[in-house]
Design a protein around this motif. Structure first.
Motif, short mmCIF file in Angstrom:
data_model
loop_
_atom_site.label_atom_id
_atom_site.label_comp_id
_atom_site.label_asym_id
_atom_site.label_seq_id
_atom_site.Cartn_x
_atom_site.Cartn_y
_atom_site.Cartn_z
N GLU A 228 0.78 -1.20 0.10
CA GLU A 228 -0.06 -0.06 0.07
C GLU A 228 1.04 1.24 0.08
N GLY A 229 2.20 1.15 -0.28
CA GLY A 229 2.94 2.33 -0.35
C GLY A 229 2.62 2.95 -1.68
N GLN A 230 3.46 4.09 -1.87
CA GLN A 230 3.53 5.05 -2.83
C GLN A 230 4.10 4.51 -4.10
N PRO A 231 3.56 4.63 -4.96
CA PRO A 231 4.12 4.01 -6.52
C PRO A 231 5.55 4.61 -6.77
N ARG A 232 6.54 3.78 -7.31
CA ARG A 232 7.72 4.09 -7.50
C ARG A 232 8.05 3.89 -9.01
N ARG A 233 8.87 4.87 -9.42
CA ARG A 233 9.13 4.84 -11.15
C ARG A 233 10.40 4.25 -11.09
N TYR A 234 10.53 2.80 -11.99
CA TYR A 234 11.62 2.40 -12.27
C TYR A 234 11.85 2.50 -14.01
N LYS A 235 13.21 2.37 -14.14
CA LYS A 235 13.70 2.40 -15.67
C LYS A 235 13.69 1.02 -15.91
N ALA A 236 13.15 0.69 -17.36
CA ALA A 236 13.18 -0.47 -17.77
C ALA A 236 13.64 -0.42 -19.27
N MET A 237 14.12 -1.73 -19.64
CA MET A 237 14.54 -1.82 -21.04
C MET A 237 13.86 -2.93 -21.61
N GLY A 238 13.77 -3.01 -23.02
CA GLY A 238 13.40 -4.14 -23.98
C GLY A 238 14.31 -5.01 -24.08
N PRO A 239 14.06 -6.37 -24.65
CA PRO A 239 14.99 -7.23 -24.75
C PRO A 239 15.90 -6.88 -25.94
N ALA A 240 17.08 -7.55 -26.31
CA ALA A 240 18.01 -7.29 -27.28
C ALA A 240 17.51 -7.82 -28.52
N ASP A 241 16.72 -8.74 -28.52
CA ASP A 241 15.87 -9.29 -29.72
C ASP A 241 14.92 -8.43 -30.43
N ASN A 242 14.56 -7.19 -29.44
CA ASN A 242 13.41 -6.43 -29.84
C ASN A 242 12.18 -7.03 -29.80
N SER A 243 11.82 -8.26 -29.21
CA SER A 243 10.46 -8.71 -28.98
C SER A 243 9.83 -7.83 -28.09
N SER A 244 8.41 -7.77 -28.13
CA SER A 244 7.59 -7.01 -27.66
C SER A 244 6.64 -7.37 -26.47
N GLU A 245 6.86 -8.68 -25.86
CA GLU A 245 6.14 -9.16 -24.99
C GLU A 245 6.85 -9.01 -23.39
N THR A 246 8.05 -8.51 -23.38
CA THR A 246 9.03 -8.64 -22.29
C THR A 246 9.66 -7.27 -22.09
N LEU A 247 9.76 -7.02 -20.79
CA LEU A 247 10.58 -5.83 -20.51
C LEU A 247 11.40 -6.23 -19.22
N PHE A 248 12.44 -5.43 -19.09
CA PHE A 248 13.48 -5.80 -17.97
C PHE A 248 13.47 -4.48 -17.19
#
Length: 243
Positions: free
Chosen positions: A178-198
């Motif tokens: 129930e804490g406050q939302p936090r913003r995280y940086k993310a990256m897509g996979p090296a193969d540029n598939s669109s169903e996953t992010l890191f």
């Protein structure tokens, strides 16, 4: 006259068994409709309390007996004794099921001959996207420790296009409990598939996750807005990723 009397006697005698059978058949429905003897309330209370206290019963059977007492005989002494039992059994059932939603796995990394280990939990909610990704779908939160690629937090969807490329990255919102939302940086996979992010910041993410039971993640999906995925992360075992 004698012959006539004999005939009449024979006829009367032959009718007697039929009447007896008819009387028996007629009396059967009456016996069938007699009320069934019910368990006296005091006997039922004693039985339910004994079942609730039974050390040999399962947690669920003891809880069921205790809850029956609380619902049907709320003001009785037996119900007062059953109340703490019900609370104890609910907690025991919760602890027994804790962490079972996690799936742990390991894979051999052929380049290093070391193991890659991970844990996966599926979202408790679903989202339905528009064509061509129609159909209710869940997301997955994946934690992975890889001997060459390091530690990763991954968000995976079944169908759709997460708007997070491998070259420009993106931001995701994460709420721990129930804490406050936090913003995280993310990256897509090296193969540029669109169903996953890191999601970056594995150590910080896992530390915060272990302190709560629910994690919510919101990420942008092409032409689908920013759906929010909710995960039950209770009972996570970090030691199973470090063996």
């Amino acid at each position: 006259m004698i012959i006539l009397l004999v005939v009449i006697f024979v006829i009367v005698a032959s009718c007697l068994p039929s009447r007896d059978k008819a009387d028996t058949a007629a009396s059967s429905p009456a016996r069938a409709s007699e009320p069934i003897t019910r368990e006296a309330p005091e006997v039922q209370r004693a039985r339910l309390l004994a079942e609730a206290k039974s050390e040999t019963g399962t947690h669920q059977s003891r809880l069921s007996a205790a809850e029956k007492l609380l619902s049907s005989f709320a003001v009785s002494d037996e119900a007062k004794q059953a109340e703490p039992i019900a609370k104890e059994m609910r907690e025991a059932i919760r602890k027994a099921s804790l962490g079972k939603q996690w799936q742990y796995w390991d894979q051999d990394d052929g380049m290093t001959s070391r193991m890659s280990r991970g844990a996966t939990v599926t979202s408790s909610n679903t989202h339905e996207f528009d064509f061509p990704y129609a159909g209710a779908q869940r997301a997955k939160l994946v934690l992975r420790r890889h001997p060459r690629h390091g530690n990763d937090v991954m968000l995976e969807i079944e169908r759709g296009q997460l708007q997070c490329t491998s070259y420009s990255g993106c931001d995701v919102l994460v709420r721990f409990g129930e804490g406050q939302p936090r913003r995280y940086k993310a990256m897509g996979p090296a193969d540029n598939s669109s169903e996953t992010l890191f999601i970056e910041g594995y150590a910080d993410f896992v530390r915060r996750m272990q302190a709560v039971e629910t994690v919510r993640i919101q990420a942008n999906v092409y032409q689908q807005g920013a759906p929010l995925w909710e995960f039950d992360v209770s009972g996570f075992s970090p030691e199973r990723l470090t063996k």
